[in-house]
Design a protein around this motif. Structure first.
Motif, PDB file in Angstrom:
ATOM      1  N   ASP A 185       0.868  -1.185   0.000  1.00 46.39           N
ATOM      2  CA  ASP A 185       0.000   0.000   0.000  1.00 46.39           C
ATOM      3  C   ASP A 185       0.903   1.232   0.000  1.00 46.39           C
ATOM      4  O   ASP A 185       1.042   1.931   0.991  1.00 46.39           O
ATOM      5  CB  ASP A 185      -0.906  -0.032   1.239  1.00 46.39           C
ATOM      6  N   ILE A 186       1.513   1.497  -1.159  1.00 47.93           N
ATOM      7  CA  ILE A 186       2.491   2.575  -1.272  1.00 47.93           C
ATOM      8  C   ILE A 186       1.831   3.805  -1.875  1.00 47.93           C
ATOM      9  O   ILE A 186       1.293   3.761  -2.979  1.00 47.93           O
ATOM     10  CB  ILE A 186       3.689   2.151  -2.148  1.00 47.93           C
ATOM     11  N   GLY A 187       1.852   4.901  -1.127  1.00 53.10           N
ATOM     12  CA  GLY A 187       1.305   6.156  -1.617  1.00 53.10           C
ATOM     13  C   GLY A 187       2.376   6.994  -2.292  1.00 53.10           C
ATOM     14  O   GLY A 187       3.579   6.735  -2.154  1.00 53.10           O
ATOM     15  N   TYR A 188       1.933   8.027  -3.023  1.00 51.40           N
ATOM     16  CA  TYR A 188       2.863   8.924  -3.712  1.00 51.40           C
ATOM     17  C   TYR A 188       3.144  10.143  -2.848  1.00 51.40           C
ATOM     18  O   TYR A 188       2.223  10.795  -2.338  1.00 51.40           O
ATOM     19  CB  TYR A 188       2.292   9.379  -5.053  1.00 51.40           C
ATOM     20  N   SER A 189       4.425  10.473  -2.700  1.00 52.87           N
ATOM     21  CA  SER A 189       4.816  11.691  -1.991  1.00 52.87           C
ATOM     22  C   SER A 189       6.245  12.048  -2.354  1.00 52.87           C
ATOM     23  O   SER A 189       7.147  11.222  -2.211  1.00 52.87           O
ATOM     24  CB  SER A 189       4.706  11.506  -0.473  1.00 52.87           C
ATOM     25  N   GLN A 190       6.440  13.279  -2.820  1.00 51.54           N
ATOM     26  CA  GLN A 190       7.811  13.741  -3.015  1.00 51.54           C
ATOM     27  C   GLN A 190       8.473  14.152  -1.703  1.00 51.54           C
ATOM     28  O   GLN A 190       9.637  13.806  -1.465  1.00 51.54           O
ATOM     29  CB  GLN A 190       7.861  14.862  -4.048  1.00 51.54           C
TER      30      GLN A 190
ATOM     31  N   GLY B  12      -0.156  -5.142   1.614  1.00 50.82           N
ATOM     32  CA  GLY B  12      -0.738  -4.003   2.308  1.00 50.82           C
ATOM     33  C   GLY B  12       0.217  -3.194   3.162  1.00 50.82           C
ATOM     34  O   GLY B  12      -0.213  -2.260   3.844  1.00 50.82           O
ATOM     35  N   PHE B  13       1.517  -3.514   3.139  1.00 48.35           N
ATOM     36  CA  PHE B  13       2.475  -2.727   3.911  1.00 48.35           C
ATOM     37  C   PHE B  13       2.459  -1.288   3.407  1.00 48.35           C
ATOM     38  O   PHE B  13       2.549  -1.036   2.209  1.00 48.35           O
ATOM     39  CB  PHE B  13       3.877  -3.311   3.787  1.00 48.35           C
ATOM     40  N   GLN B  14       2.363  -0.333   4.326  1.00 50.49           N
ATOM     41  CA  GLN B  14       2.154   1.061   3.941  1.00 50.49           C
ATOM     42  C   GLN B  14       3.438   1.882   4.012  1.00 50.49           C
ATOM     43  O   GLN B  14       4.183   1.830   4.992  1.00 50.49           O
ATOM     44  CB  GLN B  14       1.098   1.685   4.848  1.00 50.49           C
ATOM     45  N   ALA B  15       3.691   2.629   2.948  1.00 52.43           N
ATOM     46  CA  ALA B  15       4.841   3.531   2.884  1.00 52.43           C
ATOM     47  C   ALA B  15       4.551   4.544   1.780  1.00 52.43           C
ATOM     48  O   ALA B  15       3.480   4.542   1.173  1.00 52.43           O
ATOM     49  CB  ALA B  15       6.130   2.770   2.613  1.00 52.43           C
ATOM     50  N   GLU B  16       5.524   5.432   1.516  1.00 51.07           N
ATOM     51  CA  GLU B  16       5.376   6.432   0.460  1.00 51.07           C
ATOM     52  C   GLU B  16       6.629   6.474  -0.403  1.00 51.07           C
ATOM     53  O   GLU B  16       7.723   6.125   0.040  1.00 51.07           O
ATOM     54  CB  GLU B  16       5.078   7.814   1.053  1.00 51.07           C
ATOM     55  N   ALA B  17       6.453   6.945  -1.638  1.00 47.92           N
ATOM     56  CA  ALA B  17       7.561   7.043  -2.590  1.00 47.92           C
ATOM     57  C   ALA B  17       7.166   7.996  -3.698  1.00 47.92           C
ATOM     58  O   ALA B  17       5.997   8.340  -3.855  1.00 47.92           O
ATOM     59  CB  ALA B  17       7.883   5.664  -3.181  1.00 47.92           C
ATOM     60  N   ASP B  18       8.159   8.429  -4.495  1.00 46.44           N
ATOM     61  CA  ASP B  18       7.851   9.040  -5.777  1.00 46.44           C
ATOM     62  C   ASP B  18       8.433   8.133  -6.849  1.00 46.44           C
ATOM     63  O   ASP B  18       8.953   7.049  -6.555  1.00 46.44           O
ATOM     64  CB  ASP B  18       8.350  10.486  -5.867  1.00 46.44           C
ATOM     65  N   CYS B  19       8.337   8.538  -8.103  1.00 49.47           N
ATOM     66  CA  CYS B  19       8.689   7.624  -9.190  1.00 49.47           C
ATOM     67  C   CYS B  19      10.141   7.172  -9.117  1.00 49.47           C
ATOM     68  O   CYS B  19      10.452   5.987  -9.268  1.00 49.47           O
ATOM     69  CB  CYS B  19       8.373   8.254 -10.546  1.00 49.47           C
TER      70      CYS B  19
ATOM     71  N   TRP C 170       2.946   7.232  -9.474  1.00 52.27           N
ATOM     72  CA  TRP C 170       2.388   8.143 -10.459  1.00 52.27           C
ATOM     73  C   TRP C 170       2.096   9.527  -9.894  1.00 52.27           C
ATOM     74  O   TRP C 170       2.754  10.504 -10.206  1.00 52.27           O
ATOM     75  CB  TRP C 170       1.136   7.514 -11.066  1.00 52.27           C
ATOM     76  N   ILE C 171       1.112   9.655  -9.012  1.00 51.97           N
ATOM     77  CA  ILE C 171       0.717  10.954  -8.450  1.00 51.97           C
ATOM     78  C   ILE C 171      -0.162  10.675  -7.241  1.00 51.97           C
ATOM     79  O   ILE C 171      -0.750   9.584  -7.145  1.00 51.97           O
ATOM     80  CB  ILE C 171      -0.031  11.816  -9.500  1.00 51.97           C
ATOM     81  N   ASP C 172      -0.265  11.623  -6.290  1.00 47.01           N
ATOM     82  CA  ASP C 172      -1.088  11.327  -5.126  1.00 47.01           C
ATOM     83  C   ASP C 172      -2.578  11.460  -5.462  1.00 47.01           C
ATOM     84  O   ASP C 172      -2.952  11.905  -6.547  1.00 47.01           O
ATOM     85  CB  ASP C 172      -0.671  12.153  -3.903  1.00 47.01           C
TER      86      ASP C 172
ATOM     87  N   SER D 226       1.050  12.438   2.147  1.00 48.12           N
ATOM     88  CA  SER D 226       0.621  12.713   3.525  1.00 48.12           C
ATOM     89  C   SER D 226       1.210  14.005   4.071  1.00 48.12           C
ATOM     90  O   SER D 226       0.663  14.604   4.999  1.00 48.12           O
ATOM     91  CB  SER D 226       0.996  11.541   4.434  1.00 48.12           C
ATOM     92  N   ALA D 227       2.313  14.468   3.496  1.00 51.43           N
ATOM     93  CA  ALA D 227       2.923  15.719   3.965  1.00 51.43           C
ATOM     94  C   ALA D 227       2.038  16.915   3.677  1.00 51.43           C
ATOM     95  O   ALA D 227       2.143  17.946   4.340  1.00 51.43           O
ATOM     96  CB  ALA D 227       4.295  15.915   3.316  1.00 51.43           C
ATOM     97  N   TRP D 228       1.145  16.773   2.684  1.00 49.83           N
ATOM     98  CA  TRP D 228       0.253  17.866   2.309  1.00 49.83           C
ATOM     99  C   TRP D 228      -1.214  17.521   2.523  1.00 49.83           C
ATOM    100  O   TRP D 228      -2.091  18.097   1.908  1.00 49.83           O
ATOM    101  CB  TRP D 228       0.475  18.261   0.841  1.00 49.83           C
ATOM    102  N   GLY D 229      -1.487  16.556   3.399  1.00 49.83           N
ATOM    103  CA  GLY D 229      -2.867  16.274   3.763  1.00 49.83           C
ATOM    104  C   GLY D 229      -3.500  15.074   3.102  1.00 49.83           C
ATOM    105  O   GLY D 229      -4.620  14.695   3.444  1.00 49.83           O
ATOM    106  N   ASP D 230      -2.841  14.451   2.135  1.00 53.63           N
ATOM    107  CA  ASP D 230      -3.346  13.215   1.549  1.00 53.63           C
ATOM    108  C   ASP D 230      -3.059  12.077   2.527  1.00 53.63           C
ATOM    109  O   ASP D 230      -2.272  12.224   3.465  1.00 53.63           O
ATOM    110  CB  ASP D 230      -2.654  12.966   0.201  1.00 53.63           C
ATOM    111  N   GLY D 231      -3.675  10.923   2.320  1.00 51.46           N
ATOM    112  CA  GLY D 231      -3.409   9.781   3.182  1.00 51.46           C
ATOM    113  C   GLY D 231      -2.012   9.236   2.962  1.00 51.46           C
ATOM    114  O   GLY D 231      -1.381   9.489   1.932  1.00 51.46           O
ATOM    115  N   PRO D 232      -1.512   8.434   3.902  1.00 49.26           N
ATOM    116  CA  PRO D 232      -0.142   7.922   3.794  1.00 49.26           C
ATOM    117  C   PRO D 232       0.018   6.757   2.835  1.00 49.26           C
ATOM    118  O   PRO D 232       1.134   6.432   2.442  1.00 49.26           O
ATOM    119  CB  PRO D 232       0.176   7.481   5.228  1.00 49.26           C
ATOM    120  N   GLY D 233      -1.075   6.102   2.448  1.00 51.26           N
ATOM    121  CA  GLY D 233      -0.989   4.968   1.534  1.00 51.26           C
ATOM    122  C   GLY D 233      -1.543   5.324   0.164  1.00 51.26           C
ATOM    123  O   GLY D 233      -1.675   6.495  -0.195  1.00 51.26           O
ATOM    124  N   ASP D 234      -1.869   4.304  -0.602  1.00 51.14           N
ATOM    125  CA  ASP D 234      -2.434   4.493  -1.943  1.00 51.14           C
ATOM    126  C   ASP D 234      -3.935   4.664  -1.799  1.00 51.14           C
ATOM    127  O   ASP D 234      -4.691   3.702  -1.785  1.00 51.14           O
ATOM    128  CB  ASP D 234      -2.097   3.280  -2.817  1.00 51.14           C
ATOM    129  N   ASP D 235      -4.391   5.903  -1.718  1.00 50.55           N
ATOM    130  CA  ASP D 235      -5.780   6.200  -1.363  1.00 50.55           C
ATOM    131  C   ASP D 235      -6.780   5.981  -2.495  1.00 50.55           C
ATOM    132  O   ASP D 235      -7.971   5.922  -2.253  1.00 50.55           O
ATOM    133  CB  ASP D 235      -5.898   7.646  -0.864  1.00 50.55           C
TER     134      ASP D 235
END
Length: 290
Positions: free
Chosen positions: A20-25, A41-48, A127-129, A137-146
């Protein structure tokens, strides 16, 4: 193709489709927490770029000083990768190798994006949040792939940058045969017969169900569900071997010890916590426990 490039593709697939990887720069380096993790379902964030580079590091491939799409081509070339002008592929996925990074470099007329070619005409990417922005999540989106699209697996020919011709380069790992730009028919990580890996099955007394794991020579070990185990059982020369639970623990632990030895010199930062990695695989069977 090598075990390392297959592992690169497998890790990118897991990051983009299983975890469950969300997008975040701003939180792009959070993806490093996935080292040794295989659970769904492991949750983390990344960019491309951090997703692609981390998948390469987890496969034991050198990434040098590459850090984002702007310095990726130069950094990876210095580390032994081959940069191929995208035009040489003819826009044809048959000319891509599993584990290739497909780059759209801004300085070369692209847009500043990278995706991992994982075989079978598919790209794995961040791709994009979910808000259509880059903050996660740094700008208010969820921490995973919402929205099930922040990270994704997409058909190569359906990708907007394939359609619009915005790819600029293919970055080929050093473990891949680079004597020709034409590759054999693309394969997925689960379609390749490989004597450097084998499968085990065992009964988990903790969760009261059967567990399956893929043991590799130098790329660690990976938990499989029943369907995944059936696929690997068909393509691995020796199929799956049933072992006691404590033997499974030992084999998984030794696989990560070999991974750490292989990556110690070229990429010390990729070393994993063996206890945590082993526990993650053994605990993955709880999803099938009733």
């Amino acid at each position: 193709m090598s075990a390392q490039t297959v592992t690169l593709a497998a890790r990118a697939y897991w990051m983009a489709d299983v975890a469950d990887i969300g997008y975040s720069q701003p939180n792009r380096l959070d993806i490093a927490r996935t080292r040794g993790i295989t659970a769904r379902g492991f949750q983390a964030e990344a960019d491309c770029s951090s997703l692609a580079l981390e998948a390469a590091r987890q496969a034991g491939l050198p990434t040098g000083n590459a850090s984002y799409t702007g310095d990726m081509r130069a950094g990876l070339e210095a580390a032994g990768w081959t940069a191929i002008p995208y035009a040489q592929t003819g826009g044809n996925a048959a000319n891509l190798y599993t584990g290739d990074l497909v780059l759209s470099e801004a300085a070369s007329g692209g847009v500043g994006h990278v995706a991992v070619y994982i075989g079978d005409d598919r790209l794995a990417e961040a791709w994009i949040d979910a808000t259509g922005d880059i903050g996660g999540s740094a700008w208010g989106d969820g921490p995973g792939d919402d929205n099930a699209g922040e990270t994704r697996v997409i058909n190569f020919y359906a990708h907007p940058y394939t359609v619009s011709g915005r790819w600029t380069h293919v970055l080929r790992p050093p473990a891949t045969d680079t004597t020709t730009t034409a590759a054999p028919a693309a394969t997925t990580p689960t379609q390749r017969k490989d004597t450097t890996m084998f499968g085990i099955t065992y009964f988990s007394t903790r969760y009261g169900t059967t567990g399956y794991a893929l043991i590799t020579e130098a790329a660690g070990a990976y938990a499989l569900d029943r369907v995944g185990a059936q696929v690997y059982n068909d393509v691995l020369p020796g199929g799956f071997t049933e072992v006691p639970e404590h033997h499974a623990d030992m084999l998984i632990r030794e696989a990560w010890e070999r991974f750490n030895r292989v990556t110690a010199a070229p990429a010390a930062e990729t070393r994993v916590d063996i206890d945590a990695a082993t526990a993650s695989i053994l605990d993955a069977v709880k999803d099938g426990a009733k």
